[in-house]
Motif scaffolding. Structure first.
Motif, short mmCIF file in Angstrom:
data_model
loop_
_atom_site.label_atom_id
_atom_site.label_comp_id
_atom_site.label_asym_id
_atom_site.label_seq_id
_atom_site.Cartn_x
_atom_site.Cartn_y
_atom_site.Cartn_z
N SER A 116 3.53 14.92 92.26
CA SER A 116 2.52 15.49 91.37
C SER A 116 2.80 15.05 89.94
N PRO A 117 1.79 15.14 89.04
CA PRO A 117 1.98 14.69 87.65
C PRO A 117 3.13 15.43 86.97
N SER A 118 3.81 14.74 86.07
CA SER A 118 4.93 15.33 85.34
C SER A 118 4.43 15.93 84.03
N PRO A 119 4.90 17.13 83.68
CA PRO A 119 4.50 17.74 82.40
C PRO A 119 4.94 16.87 81.22
N VAL A 120 4.14 16.85 80.18
CA VAL A 120 4.46 16.03 79.00
C VAL A 120 5.44 16.74 78.08
N ASP A 121 5.50 18.07 78.14
CA ASP A 121 6.46 18.83 77.34
C ASP A 121 6.71 20.16 78.03
N ASP A 122 7.37 21.10 77.34
CA ASP A 122 7.75 22.39 77.94
C ASP A 122 6.84 23.53 77.52
N ARG A 123 5.74 23.25 76.87
CA ARG A 123 4.85 24.31 76.40
C ARG A 123 4.06 24.91 77.57
N ILE A 124 3.96 26.24 77.56
CA ILE A 124 3.21 26.96 78.60
C ILE A 124 1.97 27.57 77.98
N ASP A 125 0.82 27.31 78.60
CA ASP A 125 -0.46 27.83 78.11
C ASP A 125 -1.15 28.63 79.21
N VAL A 126 -1.53 29.85 78.87
CA VAL A 126 -2.32 30.71 79.75
C VAL A 126 -3.68 30.86 79.10
N THR A 127 -4.73 30.42 79.81
CA THR A 127 -6.06 30.38 79.21
C THR A 127 -7.08 31.08 80.11
N GLY A 128 -7.64 32.18 79.62
CA GLY A 128 -8.72 32.88 80.32
C GLY A 128 -8.40 33.26 81.74
N VAL A 129 -7.19 33.77 81.99
CA VAL A 129 -6.75 34.03 83.36
C VAL A 129 -7.24 35.38 83.87
N HIS B 133 13.86 24.64 82.33
CA HIS B 133 13.67 24.77 80.88
C HIS B 133 13.06 26.12 80.52
N THR B 134 12.42 26.79 81.52
CA THR B 134 11.83 28.11 81.28
C THR B 134 12.32 29.07 82.35
N GLU C 70 24.27 39.65 80.99
CA GLU C 70 23.24 39.33 80.01
C GLU C 70 23.83 38.55 78.83
N ARG C 71 25.03 38.91 78.40
CA ARG C 71 25.67 38.16 77.32
C ARG C 71 25.99 36.73 77.77
N ALA C 72 26.49 36.61 79.01
CA ALA C 72 26.79 35.27 79.52
C ALA C 72 25.52 34.44 79.64
N LEU C 73 24.45 35.05 80.15
CA LEU C 73 23.20 34.32 80.29
C LEU C 73 22.63 33.94 78.92
N ALA C 74 22.84 34.80 77.94
CA ALA C 74 22.33 34.49 76.60
C ALA C 74 22.95 33.20 76.08
N ALA C 75 24.23 33.01 76.37
CA ALA C 75 24.89 31.77 75.93
C ALA C 75 24.40 30.57 76.74
N VAL C 76 24.23 30.77 78.05
CA VAL C 76 23.79 29.67 78.91
C VAL C 76 22.36 29.27 78.60
N LEU C 77 21.52 30.24 78.26
CA LEU C 77 20.09 29.97 78.07
C LEU C 77 19.74 29.56 76.65
N GLU C 78 20.74 29.33 75.84
CA GLU C 78 20.48 28.90 74.47
C GLU C 78 19.65 27.62 74.47
N GLY C 79 18.53 27.63 73.73
CA GLY C 79 17.67 26.46 73.65
C GLY C 79 16.61 26.40 74.73
#
Length: 597
Positions: A333-346, A497-498, A517-526
């Motif tokens: 399937s097509p690859s996303p061009v970036d990591d932005r998530i858009d929810v439109t009129g759902v 990435h998300t 949660e503290r450990a995940l906070a460090a892992v999920l940085e960025g």
């Protein structure tokens, strides 16, 4: 009420059977050949016995009888050896074919979208993967070879009677007409009856599984009587449908048993009349009678196996039905061009339910930490499922990098967005097996790093075999908090990435939850983090807060902005802290829920 998975049509089942036979065609041909030879060897005995009678009546000596008796003995021994060899080859064929059926079932089950499995219920899938596959396996291993052997024997026996005397052969076939009518009556009703029985079994399994997994919820809301009534109703339905199949068998088998006697009586009567006129010999009548008596055993086996095949055919239709279910998006399937998530009129509505999401618009920027809050039933969890690609919106779009999330193949989706809930599963196997599911190529160092990231390395290091420790009811048992840590470690290895968190640490004790949660906070940085916030301190620490009410996004902003706006979020925040409401703040209609501390 669950929406059950598809059931294959009879034509699909036949084509699947042919496909399985072709996959091991040489073994199947060997089974047919050996069965034919065994059946041919079994024909010699009655024919030679008739010869012995005629030879004795003709006045020949004992020597002729001894020679013919030796031939009968040798042919009986040959039949025994050939039949045993045929069963051996047939069982090997059955086991190899059963392995293919199981592998196909697992592959198809894994390729089903998660939403399809959830709507169908785990009970239906479990019943198909256990009871139905077992029935198919028993048929392939036992009923299939026995049916081939018995069919070959019956065909050769009837042919032998016609060779001895065509008129006697015709009498034998005419006497078997009752079996044909009984079989037609049975087959017209059996498939639907066995399919209904299988569906009732799935419903019982689904109710038991749902009740067991939600036992605490059932107790908390006092739903014991309701669940008991539902279980009794499902069991009563299952009982009635089992009684239906039992009734069919109770009519079919007695009719068949009576039909076995008719051809023997017909041959004796007609043979006696022909013998009195000198139109046939006594040996021919005896041989034909013995053949027809011998025919009862293979016919009995055939009809018993036909009955088993009806149950097996229904089970095979349920197993093969997974192939007709919707498939997850194939690779490429097509690859996303970036990591932005858009929810439109759902908009989104569950089956037989009202609309849960009503025109939601939301943009989640890469690297942002977004908290989604709101009262129970506001649509928070539903939105998280759409963001993770578990469900597709009824209308509107949910995209990541301009590509619809539901249009990503499973491998791509796992690297883009991962949903973590309080639900978890420990797979039978080692600790390493449970972790490699997320990243099959991970090294031991990476596995230990993932465990350390979620605070699970301490107890994992104390295990006797470390990463090679077997997990499961019969091996090392892990409690709910450790099982959830394993699930979170898999997320770390998947490296999306998300990350969408929906009560991901709900089953951990407070100290372990804070550490994780503290450990995940460090892992999920960025990384982008979308948290369904049941504890409002999560919303306080987020970059932005989205407030949902009645399926709509009503507020969006930072914590300070929303508190200053004195709207719904401010009311929730003050209520959560136990503060006195300032004048002018009104509790939102229907908002009787408070977030757990």
């Amino acid at each position: 009420m669950s929406t059950q998975l598809p059931i294959a049509e009879p034509g699909d089942v036949r084509r699947a059977s042919v496909r399985l036979i072709r996959a091991d065609g040489r073994a199947f041909a060997a089974v047919l050949g050996l069965n034919a030879l065994a059946a041919a060897a079994g024909l010699v005995g009655p024919w030679l016995l008739g010869r012995i009678i005629d030879e004795v009546r003709a006045g020949h000596g004992v020597g002729v009888v001894d020679r013919l008796a030796c031939v009968i003995l040798l042919c009986s021994l040959a039949q025994l050896l050939l039949a045993r060899w045929a069963r051996f080859v047939g069982h090997r064929f059955g086991e190899r074919t059963l392995a293919r059926v199981r592998e196909e079932f697992v592959e198809r089950a894994l390729s089903l979208p998660a939403s399809v499995v959830e709507r169908a219920g785990t009970g239906d899938l479990t019943a198909r993967g256990t009871a139905d596959v077992t029935v198919v396996g028993n048929t392939l291993r036992d009923a299939g070879p026995e049916l081939l052997i018995s069919s070959a024997q019956a065909a050769f026996i009837l042919g032998a009677v016609f060779v001895i005397d065509p008129l006697l052969g015709g009498c034998g076939v005419f006497g078997l007409a009752g079996i044909w009518f009984a079989l037609r009556w049975y087959l017209r009703r059996a498939r639907s009856a066995y399919l209904a029985e299988g569906a009732a079994t799935s419903e019982v399994a689904e109710i038991l599984a749902a009740t067991a997994s939600g036992a605490r919820t059932v107790e908390a809301f006092g739903l014991e009587r309701r669940r008991i009534d539902a279980s009794r109703q499902a069991l009563e339905t299952s009982r009635r449908r089992r009684m239906r199949t039992l009734f069919l068998r109770s009519v079919f088998f007695p009719a068949v048993e009576v039909s076995y006697v008719v051809p023997v009586v017909a041959v004796l009567l007609v043979g006696g009349a022909l013998l009195a006129r000198g139109a046939t010999s006594l040996g021919a009548v005896v041989a034909a009678t013995l053949y027809l008596r011998q025919l009862a055993e293979p016919l009995d086996q055939i009809l018993m196996r036909v009955e088993q095949l009806q149950a097996s055919s229904a089970s095979f239709a349920r197993v093969e039905g997974l192939g007709a279910g919707p498939r997850a998006v194939p690779a490429g399937s097509p690859s996303p061009v970036d990591d932005r998530i858009d929810v439109t009129g759902v908009h989104y509505a569950y089956d037989r339910g009202g609309e849960v999401l009503r025109g939601v618009d939301l943009t989640v920027r890469p690297g942002e930490r977004l908290a989604v809050v709101g009262p129970s039933g506001a649509g928070k969890t539903t939105l998280s499922r759409l963001l993770a690609g578990v469900d597709a919106p009824g209308s509107g779009t949910v995209t990541v990098g301009r590509v619809p999330v539901v249009g990503l193949d499973p491998e791509q989706l796992r690297r883009q967005v991962v949903l973590v809930t309080q639900e978890h599963h420990v797979f039978l196997g080692t600790v390493r097996d449970n972790l490699l599911i997320a990243d099959p190529g991970a090294t031991d160092a990476e596995l230990w790093a993932a465990l350390a990231a979620v605070g699970a390395d301490d107890w994992a290091a104390e295990l006797a075999a470390g990463l090679d420790t077997e997990l499961g009811p019969e091996a090392h048992r892990v409690d709910g908090s450790r099982a959830q840590q394993l699930a979170l470690a898999r997320v770390v290895l998947a490296d999306p990435h998300t990350l969408i968190l929906d009560e991901a640490t709900a089953l951990l004790d407070p100290a372990t939850a804070r550490h994780t949660e503290r450990a995940l906070a460090a892992v999920l940085e960025g990384r982008t983090v979308i948290a369904i916030a049941h504890r409002l301190h999560t919303a306080h620490d987020a970059d932005r807060v989205a407030v949902m009410e009645a399926g709509r996004l009503t507020e969006l902003g930072t914590h300070d902005e929303l508190v200053a706006a004195e709207g719904t979020y401010a009311a929730l925040w003050h209520s959560w802290h136990g503060e006195r409401r300032r004048s002018g703040l009104v509790r939102p209609p229907g908002d009787e829920s408070v977030y757990r501390t």
